[in-house]
Design a protein around this motif. Structure first.
Motif, short mmCIF file in Angstrom:
data_model
loop_
_atom_site.label_atom_id
_atom_site.label_comp_id
_atom_site.label_asym_id
_atom_site.label_seq_id
_atom_site.Cartn_x
_atom_site.Cartn_y
_atom_site.Cartn_z
N HIS A 144 -11.42 -4.21 4.86
CA HIS A 144 -10.95 -3.13 4.19
C HIS A 144 -11.87 -2.21 3.97
O HIS A 144 -11.42 -0.96 3.77
N ILE B 108 -3.81 -3.59 -1.95
CA ILE B 108 -3.29 -4.02 -0.81
C ILE B 108 -1.93 -4.89 -1.15
O ILE B 108 -1.85 -5.35 -1.89
N PRO C 90 -8.89 0.82 5.69
CA PRO C 90 -8.14 0.09 4.45
C PRO C 90 -6.81 -0.71 5.03
O PRO C 90 -6.07 -0.27 6.03
N ILE C 91 -6.70 -2.02 4.36
CA ILE C 91 -5.95 -2.92 4.77
C ILE C 91 -4.57 -2.62 4.05
O ILE C 91 -4.18 -2.11 3.07
N ARG D 47 0.84 -1.13 -0.10
CA ARG D 47 0.02 -0.20 -0.07
C ARG D 47 0.83 1.20 -0.09
O ARG D 47 1.64 1.73 -1.14
#
Length: 327
Positions: free
Chosen positions: A162, A194, A166-167, A7
């Motif tokens: 997510h 991701i 957010p992952i 990310r």
């Protein structure tokens, strides 16, 4: 060392899984030796170190905390929390309290005020992933972690979590011998931006080519219960090793390096974290980032792999049997 992004988190393209310094593969090195090994790994260009509260009941985090203290701001640390049981009188607030205790313990052992990447070690089916994601968002807002992730999660679990927070990355088993996440999870990571961190990228050392049917393992060594290390499976998997050795000879590399180069070629958001207690092997793993497969070479490997059946695997339930074995 080249770098990659999980990310927004930039890390070395090859990380280091530190579990084996404290558990999992028989007797462990002396502490001084382990710290020197971690220093050498950093000197070779690795800036991404993986641990967990569960590794040797926190001792592995303590080891990393001591070893990385001198260059803490130059590296990224990933750790994990594990909630195995359901929470009595469950509520999101109570869950936050449990997780807060865990992060504070990890921060203390790691001698730091933040962790770059904090994973849920295994998804607990009794706890909604959305609630875990909410808690991770709180820790991010507090600055205790910079990002979060899940381990061995399904596509559905990833999407649900997510959507809340957010992952940063998913960490799951992935290697030439274990490709179960290629169908849904890795494409989902690509779609959602991701990162994907591959543990056991060399299949617990099998892909190094150093194991044969006469190799034996004793004590608390995970390879005693991982089925790919059963004698019949070692023999049956020889065609895979032959394939890797052929390309290794052509590229003036090792089977392990070809395995990692293959993985790095797959997607630019994949970061393998091989672990070793041998500096020569660590150097070999890190130097795999310099081995570039051509598109034709990659396609040749993929075509050949499609014709090779892999025998044996690594399952959590098999690893649990290790506790019941006697020397």
């Amino acid at each position: 060392m080249k770098s990659r992004k999980l990310r927004t988190l930039e890390v070395s393209s090859i990380g280091y899984g530190s579990m084996g310094l404290s558990q999992g593969y028989g007797s462990v090195p002396e502490r001084k030796e382990s710290i020197e090994l971690l220093h050498n790994t950093y000197d070779l260009g690795c800036t991404f170190f993986d641990t967990a509260e569960a590794y040797a009941m926190g001792a592995n985090e303590e080891l990393l905390g001591e070893a990385l203290a001198g260059f803490r701001n130059e590296v990224s640390i990933a750790s994990k929390f594990w909630i195995q049981d359901s929470i009595e009188n469950y509520s999101a607030e109570k869950l936050m309290g449990v997780i807060r205790n865990k992060i504070e313990g990890s921060l203390k052992r790691l001698k730091t005020d933040h962790i770059e990447l904090y994973y849920q070690h295994r998804v607990n089916k009794d706890i909604p992933v959305e609630d875990i994601a909410w808690c991770m968002g709180e820790l991010i807002r507090e600055g205790k972690i910079l990002g979060w992730g899940q381990s061995q999660a399904t596509e559905e679990e990833i999407r649900k979590a997510h959507a809340v927070t957010p992952i940063t990355a998913i960490q799951s088993e992935y290697s030439i011998m274990a490709r179960q996440f290629e169908k849904n999870v890795i494409p989902t990571c690509g779609e959602l931006g991701i990162g994907f961190v591959a543990f056991s990228p060399l299949a617990n050392g099998f892909l190094s080519g150093q194991v044969n049917a006469d190799t034996s393992f004793t004590g608390i060594d995970a390879r005693r219960v991982i089925t790919r290390f059963q004698k019949d499976n070692i023999l049956a998997n020889q065609p895979l090793l032959d394939l890797l050795l052929g390309f290794a000879t052509t590229k003036e590399a090792t089977p392990a390096q070809i395995s990692l180069a293959w993985m790095l070629h797959k997607n630019d958001f994949i970061v393998p974290i091989p672990g070793s207690r041998n500096l020569k092997r660590i150097r070999e793993n890190i130097e795999s980032s310099d081995i570039v497969l051509t598109e034709d070479e990659f396609k040749q490997i993929e075509t050949a792999l499609a014709t090779i059946q892999v025998h044996g695997d690594r399952k959590d339930e098999d690893l649990a049997k290790l506790r019941t074995l006697k020397d």
